[in-house]
Design an enzyme around this catalytic site. Structure first.
Site, PDB file in Angstrom:
ATOM      1  CB  SER A 132      -0.843   0.013   1.278  1.00 48.36           C
ATOM      2  OG  SER A 132      -1.475   1.269   1.459  1.00 48.36           O
ATOM      3  CE1 TYR A 145      -3.542  -1.813   5.517  1.00 45.79           C
ATOM      4  CE2 TYR A 145      -3.492   0.465   4.762  1.00 45.79           C
ATOM      5  CZ  TYR A 145      -3.584  -0.885   4.490  1.00 45.79           C
ATOM      6  OH  TYR A 145      -3.710  -1.306   3.184  1.00 45.79           O
TER       7      TYR A 145
HETATM    8  P1  NAP Z   1     -11.225  -6.053   0.415  1.00 46.89           P
HETATM    9  O1  NAP Z   1     -12.213  -5.895  -0.675  1.00 46.89           O
HETATM   10  O2  NAP Z   1     -11.673  -5.859   1.828  1.00 46.89           O
HETATM   11  O3  NAP Z   1     -10.528  -7.493   0.274  1.00 46.89           O
HETATM   12  C1  NAP Z   1      -9.682  -8.022   1.270  1.00 46.89           C
HETATM   13  C2  NAP Z   1      -9.513  -9.500   1.008  1.00 46.89           C
HETATM   14  O4  NAP Z   1      -8.580 -10.021   1.968  1.00 46.89           O
HETATM   15  C3  NAP Z   1     -10.810 -10.274   1.161  1.00 46.89           C
HETATM   16  O5  NAP Z   1     -10.886 -11.234   0.148  1.00 46.89           O
HETATM   17  C4  NAP Z   1     -10.670 -10.946   2.520  1.00 46.89           C
HETATM   18  O6  NAP Z   1     -11.340 -12.193   2.518  1.00 46.89           O
HETATM   19  C5  NAP Z   1      -9.161 -11.175   2.545  1.00 46.89           C
HETATM   20  N1  NAP Z   1      -8.644 -11.401   3.882  1.00 46.89           N
HETATM   21  C6  NAP Z   1      -8.570 -10.529   4.913  1.00 46.89           C
HETATM   22  N2  NAP Z   1      -8.053 -11.145   5.995  1.00 46.89           N
HETATM   23  C7  NAP Z   1      -7.816 -12.432   5.628  1.00 46.89           C
HETATM   24  C8  NAP Z   1      -7.317 -13.569   6.306  1.00 46.89           C
HETATM   25  N3  NAP Z   1      -6.975 -13.526   7.593  1.00 46.89           N
HETATM   26  N4  NAP Z   1      -7.199 -14.731   5.623  1.00 46.89           N
HETATM   27  C9  NAP Z   1      -7.541 -14.795   4.312  1.00 46.89           C
HETATM   28  N5  NAP Z   1      -8.042 -13.761   3.627  1.00 46.89           N
HETATM   29  C10 NAP Z   1      -8.185 -12.600   4.284  1.00 46.89           C
HETATM   30  O7  NAP Z   1     -10.006  -5.030   0.236  1.00 46.89           O
HETATM   31  P2  NAP Z   1      -8.959  -4.838  -0.973  1.00 46.89           P
HETATM   32  O8  NAP Z   1      -8.862  -3.382  -1.205  1.00 46.89           O
HETATM   33  O9  NAP Z   1      -9.248  -5.708  -2.129  1.00 46.89           O
HETATM   34  O10 NAP Z   1      -7.628  -5.293  -0.233  1.00 46.89           O
HETATM   35  C11 NAP Z   1      -6.708  -6.205  -0.788  1.00 46.89           C
HETATM   36  C12 NAP Z   1      -5.294  -5.807  -0.368  1.00 46.89           C
HETATM   37  O11 NAP Z   1      -5.005  -4.529  -0.914  1.00 46.89           O
HETATM   38  C13 NAP Z   1      -5.074  -5.690   1.141  1.00 46.89           C
HETATM   39  O12 NAP Z   1      -3.819  -6.236   1.475  1.00 46.89           O
HETATM   40  C14 NAP Z   1      -5.085  -4.190   1.384  1.00 46.89           C
HETATM   41  O13 NAP Z   1      -4.344  -3.834   2.528  1.00 46.89           O
HETATM   42  C15 NAP Z   1      -4.461  -3.699   0.091  1.00 46.89           C
HETATM   43  N6  NAP Z   1      -4.717  -2.303  -0.251  1.00 46.89           N
HETATM   44  C16 NAP Z   1      -5.985  -1.832  -0.436  1.00 46.89           C
HETATM   45  C17 NAP Z   1      -6.182  -0.479  -0.746  1.00 46.89           C
HETATM   46  C18 NAP Z   1      -7.559   0.119  -0.941  1.00 46.89           C
HETATM   47  O14 NAP Z   1      -7.685   1.351  -0.924  1.00 46.89           O
HETATM   48  N7  NAP Z   1      -8.592  -0.655  -1.170  1.00 46.89           N
HETATM   49  C19 NAP Z   1      -5.077   0.361  -0.877  1.00 46.89           C
HETATM   50  C20 NAP Z   1      -3.802  -0.156  -0.682  1.00 46.89           C
HETATM   51  C21 NAP Z   1      -3.633  -1.484  -0.390  1.00 46.89           C
HETATM   52  P3  NAP Z   1     -12.179 -12.843   3.716  1.00 46.89           P
HETATM   53  O15 NAP Z   1     -12.644 -11.735   4.608  1.00 46.89           O
HETATM   54  O16 NAP Z   1     -13.286 -13.567   3.009  1.00 46.89           O
HETATM   55  O17 NAP Z   1     -11.210 -13.777   4.367  1.00 46.89           O
END
Ligand code: NAP
Length: 259
Positions: A132, A145
């Site tokens: 991120s 975070y």
């Molecule tokens: P999201 O829609 O909330 O997806 C997060 C995913 O991670 C879900 O599939 C969730 O699945 C899974 N997850 C969380 N904890 C887990 C665990 N303990 N075991 C297995 N799976 C787990 O958010 P996203 O934006 O796609 O996030 C994906 C990645 O991108 C993350 O690492 C996040 O930090 C990063 N990111 C996001 C943003 C943003 O603005 N959206 C920006 C920078 C980085 P379950 O809950 O079904 O397990």
């Protein structure tokens, strides 16, 4: 030969879209997350294999990895996210522990357990960690975070040192604001507060980040994309977001404070 790709956190957002994109590229995809209903639906849609996975639980990681083919070419460590936006003096320990468990330890566990399979690839293999801009910046209320994502960055850089000489590439993809379920999770299901994060600006969508992941993996084997920072045009820093609308104000990301 069909290449095998593993994606964690595939039940929504960036992980879900990354599964779609790798399937379209002809990879055989194995994916995991905790919400199995979502994983099953995506498996039906894409043909990917869905398995239960909680990266914060070593036995779950081991059970997941046991179901993988002997050789894995690509591992995308995407599972993770943020919980809360409180100042350090109000730290919620459960949230901090959970963020370190999924973003940092979960990634390390996956790498440790999949490493023998990555090592078997004759063509070389690739680990992509989804970090991120929180891995390279800090912002008010973000210490839990940003600390976790900074740690993930240290882990990623260390891997590149430890694996020097091995045919395994290591990439970190660091997105800014992406509209997924990220903010809904961060604010414990408060969809109105989550929607405010993206109000009046054009965020990235999951496909923008999935494209970057697939692009880094599909470079020639001698090319290692170390780090890809990808932000919406409307975001200059984690806490500097251009929002259209009344007075064209610049607000910070989470709290809505006008800076
Ligand atoms: P999201 O829609 O909330 O997806 C997060 C995913 O991670 C879900 O599939 C969730 O699945 C899974 N997850 C969380 N904890 C887990 C665990 N303990 N075991 C297995 N799976 C787990 O958010 P996203 O934006 O796609 O996030 C994906 C990645 O991108 C993350 O690492 C996040 O930090 C990063 N990111 C996001 C943003 C943003 O603005 N959206 C920006 C920078 C980085 P379950 O809950 O079904 O397990």
């Amino acid at each position: 030969m069909t290449k095998v790709c593993v994606v964690t956190g595939a039940s929504s957002g960036i992980g879900e879209e990354t599964v779609r994109q790798f399937c379209l590229q002809g990879f055989r995809v194995f994916m995991g997350a905790r919400r199995l209903d979502r994983i099953r639906k995506l498996a039906e849609e894409t043909g990917a294999t869905g398995l239960p996975l909680d990266v914060s639980d070593t036995s779950s990681v081991r059970s997941f990895v046991r179901e993988l083919p002997d050789t894995v070419h690509v591992l995308v460590n995407n599972a993770g996210g943020a919980q809360g936006l409180e100042p350090v003096t109000e730290m919620a320990e459960e949230d901090w522990l959970s963020m370190y468990q999924s973003n940092v330890l979960g990634t390390a566990r996956m790498i440790r357990e999949v490493f023998p399979r990555l090592s078997r690839s004759q063509e070389g293999s690739h680990v992509v960690n989804v970090g991120s801009i929180a891995a390279i910046e800090t912002y008010l209320g973000g210490a839990g975070y940003t600390g976790a994502k900074h740690a993930l960055r240290a882990l990623t850089d260390t891997l590149r040192l430890e694996w020097m000489g091995l045919p395994i590439r290591v990439t970190e993809v660091d997105p800014g604001l992406v509209e997924t379920e990220f903010s809904i999770v961060r604010f414990s299901g408060d969809t109105r507060r989550a929607a405010k994060v993206y109000e009046g600006m054009e965020p990235l969508v999951a496909k923008d980040v999935a494209d970057a992941i697939v692009w880094s993996v599909t470079r020639p084997p001698h090319v290692n994309i170390d780090q890809l920072v990808i932000r919406p045009r409307d975001q200059a820093r984690a806490d500097k977001v251009h929002r259209r609308g009344e007075n064209r104000r610049i607000q910070d990301e989470g709290s809505g404070k006008v800076l």
